[in-house]
Design a protein around this motif. Structure first.
Motif, mmCIF file in Angstrom:
data_model
loop_
_atom_site.group_PDB
_atom_site.id
_atom_site.type_symbol
_atom_site.label_atom_id
_atom_site.label_comp_id
_atom_site.label_asym_id
_atom_site.label_seq_id
_atom_site.Cartn_x
_atom_site.Cartn_y
_atom_site.Cartn_z
ATOM 1 N N ALA A 60 2.446 13.282 5.568
ATOM 2 C CA ALA A 60 1.199 13.484 6.304
ATOM 3 C C ALA A 60 0.155 12.433 5.925
ATOM 4 O O ALA A 60 -0.533 11.870 6.789
ATOM 5 C CB ALA A 60 0.664 14.894 6.035
ATOM 6 N N ARG A 61 0.053 12.147 4.630
ATOM 7 C CA ARG A 61 -0.937 11.164 4.191
ATOM 8 C C ARG A 61 -0.535 9.747 4.603
ATOM 9 O O ARG A 61 -1.387 8.929 4.976
ATOM 10 C CB ARG A 61 -1.130 11.258 2.680
ATOM 11 C CG ARG A 61 -1.801 12.565 2.261
ATOM 12 C CD ARG A 61 -1.873 12.730 0.763
ATOM 13 N NE ARG A 61 -2.716 11.715 0.126
ATOM 14 C CZ ARG A 61 -3.031 11.749 -1.162
ATOM 15 N NH1 ARG A 61 -2.585 12.726 -1.947
ATOM 16 N NH2 ARG A 61 -3.799 10.807 -1.678
ATOM 17 N N ASP A 117 -9.875 -1.132 1.951
ATOM 18 C CA ASP A 117 -10.834 -0.063 1.679
ATOM 19 C C ASP A 117 -10.596 1.121 2.605
ATOM 20 O O ASP A 117 -10.653 2.283 2.196
ATOM 21 C CB ASP A 117 -12.268 -0.581 1.853
ATOM 22 C CG ASP A 117 -12.602 -1.674 0.856
ATOM 23 O OD1 ASP A 117 -11.920 -1.746 -0.186
ATOM 24 O OD2 ASP A 117 -13.533 -2.442 1.116
ATOM 25 N N ALA A 118 -10.299 0.808 3.888
ATOM 26 C CA ALA A 118 -10.038 1.879 4.854
ATOM 27 C C ALA A 118 -8.764 2.637 4.506
ATOM 28 O O ALA A 118 -8.688 3.861 4.667
ATOM 29 C CB ALA A 118 -9.937 1.289 6.261
ATOM 30 N N LEU A 119 -7.762 1.926 4.003
ATOM 31 C CA LEU A 119 -6.512 2.584 3.621
ATOM 32 C C LEU A 119 -6.740 3.568 2.477
ATOM 33 O O LEU A 119 -6.212 4.686 2.479
ATOM 34 C CB LEU A 119 -5.468 1.543 3.207
ATOM 35 C CG LEU A 119 -4.994 0.568 4.283
ATOM 36 C CD1 LEU A 119 -3.890 -0.321 3.733
ATOM 37 C CD2 LEU A 119 -4.529 1.297 5.524
ATOM 38 N N VAL A 120 -7.521 3.148 1.483
ATOM 39 C CA VAL A 120 -7.811 4.039 0.359
ATOM 40 C C VAL A 120 -8.568 5.266 0.840
ATOM 41 O O VAL A 120 -8.308 6.391 0.407
ATOM 42 C CB VAL A 120 -8.606 3.281 -0.730
ATOM 43 C CG1 VAL A 120 -9.034 4.228 -1.844
ATOM 44 C CG2 VAL A 120 -7.760 2.155 -1.314
ATOM 45 N N ALA A 153 0.858 -1.187 0.000
ATOM 46 C CA ALA A 153 0.000 0.000 0.000
ATOM 47 C C ALA A 153 0.892 1.235 0.000
ATOM 48 O O ALA A 153 1.858 1.308 0.768
ATOM 49 C CB ALA A 153 -0.922 0.012 1.217
ATOM 50 N N GLY A 154 0.587 2.180 -0.861
ATOM 51 C CA GLY A 154 1.450 3.353 -0.973
ATOM 52 C C GLY A 154 0.686 4.644 -1.146
ATOM 53 O O GLY A 154 -0.519 4.658 -1.418
ATOM 54 N N ILE A 213 -0.879 4.701 8.142
ATOM 55 C CA ILE A 213 -0.334 3.884 9.226
ATOM 56 C C ILE A 213 -1.298 3.855 10.407
ATOM 57 O O ILE A 213 -1.506 2.803 11.038
ATOM 58 C CB ILE A 213 1.036 4.414 9.671
ATOM 59 C CG1 ILE A 213 2.041 4.355 8.513
ATOM 60 C CG2 ILE A 213 1.560 3.621 10.857
ATOM 61 C CD1 ILE A 213 2.268 2.973 7.957
ATOM 62 N N ALA A 214 -1.896 5.010 10.707
ATOM 63 C CA ALA A 214 -2.867 5.063 11.812
ATOM 64 C C ALA A 214 -4.061 4.162 11.523
ATOM 65 O O ALA A 214 -4.582 3.491 12.425
ATOM 66 C CB ALA A 214 -3.317 6.507 12.037
ATOM 67 N N ALA A 215 -4.490 4.132 10.263
ATOM 68 C CA ALA A 215 -5.613 3.265 9.895
ATOM 69 C C ALA A 215 -5.245 1.796 10.076
ATOM 70 O O ALA A 215 -6.077 0.978 10.500
ATOM 71 C CB ALA A 215 -6.027 3.542 8.460
#
Length: 238
Positions: free
Chosen positions: A71-72, A135-138, A53-54, A77-79
């Motif tokens: 920042a993004r 999905d949450a990462l996107v 994931a990038g 990472i928090a997700a």
């Protein structure tokens, strides 16, 4: 006689160093030699999925591209942490910063901005939840996803099962050749492992935040994988 006893005492005193110089007995082969190659297989349902994931960002200057990217990625990472992914299962795969050019005929290229990329490799130990996490990462900023690579967290037992299968197939084939030649298998002289194969599926790609709606139904189906081991076995026939 005393001289022979003295030599034995000296040999014992020399210990392993002297033992290393002793000749190794050579097994005598009196029958025909048969070389057989065989491939063994075992099947398992994958229990881990690895996905990259990038975050790709662009800005007019290098510092701005890197700052926005960082920042993004922090949100990504928090997700992952909120989804219960352990720190040991998240690894930085690559970080890059590249200038973007505009090319015109007969003109040197002109830098128009910079593109920053930060990619992490994520191991999912619960494949059923992997799609929802992606999905949450996107949704939180990831705009480059590739994978999955499905596999086994500990393939040792499955590989040993494939090895046993390969030896059994080699022995059955040797028995077949021996019967056809009017002989029988006397013993195995050697076994060498040639190769093993853990198949991986072709990666799929998702790019850009505009795909969030399409990614809402993301699912990863583990299916079944075959693990293969190839052996070369030498038999003596009589």
């Amino acid at each position: 006689m005393k001289s022979m006893i003295s030599m034995i005492v000296l040999a014992l005193a020399a210990g392993p160093a002297f033992a290393d110089t002793l000749p190794v007995p050579v097994q005598t082969i009196t029958g025909a030699v048969l070389d057989v190659s065989a491939s063994g297989e075992s099947k398992r349902v994958p229990d881990i999925a690895t996905v990259s994931a990038g975050v790709v960002t662009q800005a007019g200057d290098a510092a701005g591209a890197m700052r926005d990217n960082a920042a993004r990625m922090d949100r990504v990472i928090a997700a992952l942490k909120r989804a219960g992914i352990a720190d040991r299962d998240v690894r930085t795969a690559s970080i890059s910063l590249q200038p973007q050019y505009r090319y015109e005929n007969n003109q040197p290229p002109v830098i128009t901005g910079y593109q920053a990329t930060n990619t992490v490799t994520v191991k999912f130990r619960d494949i059923a939840k992997a799609g929802a996490v992606l999905d949450a990462l996107v949704a939180t900023g990831a705009n480059q996803i590739s994978g999955p690579e499905l596999g086994l967290d500990n393939p040792a037992a499955a590989m040993d099962e494939a090895r046993v299968d390969a030896v059994a197939k080699a022995r059955a084939r040797a028995d077949l050749y021996a019967r056809a030649a009017g002989l029988r298998v006397k013993r195995i002289l050697s076994i060498s492992e040639g190769s093993f194969d853990v198949p991986r599926p072709l990666p799929i790609m998702m790019r850009a935040q505009g795909m969030v709606a399409d990614a809402a139904q993301s699912k990863i189906l583990p299916g079944e994988q075959a693990l293969n081991v190839s052996l070369s076995v030498r038999f003596e026939l009589e």
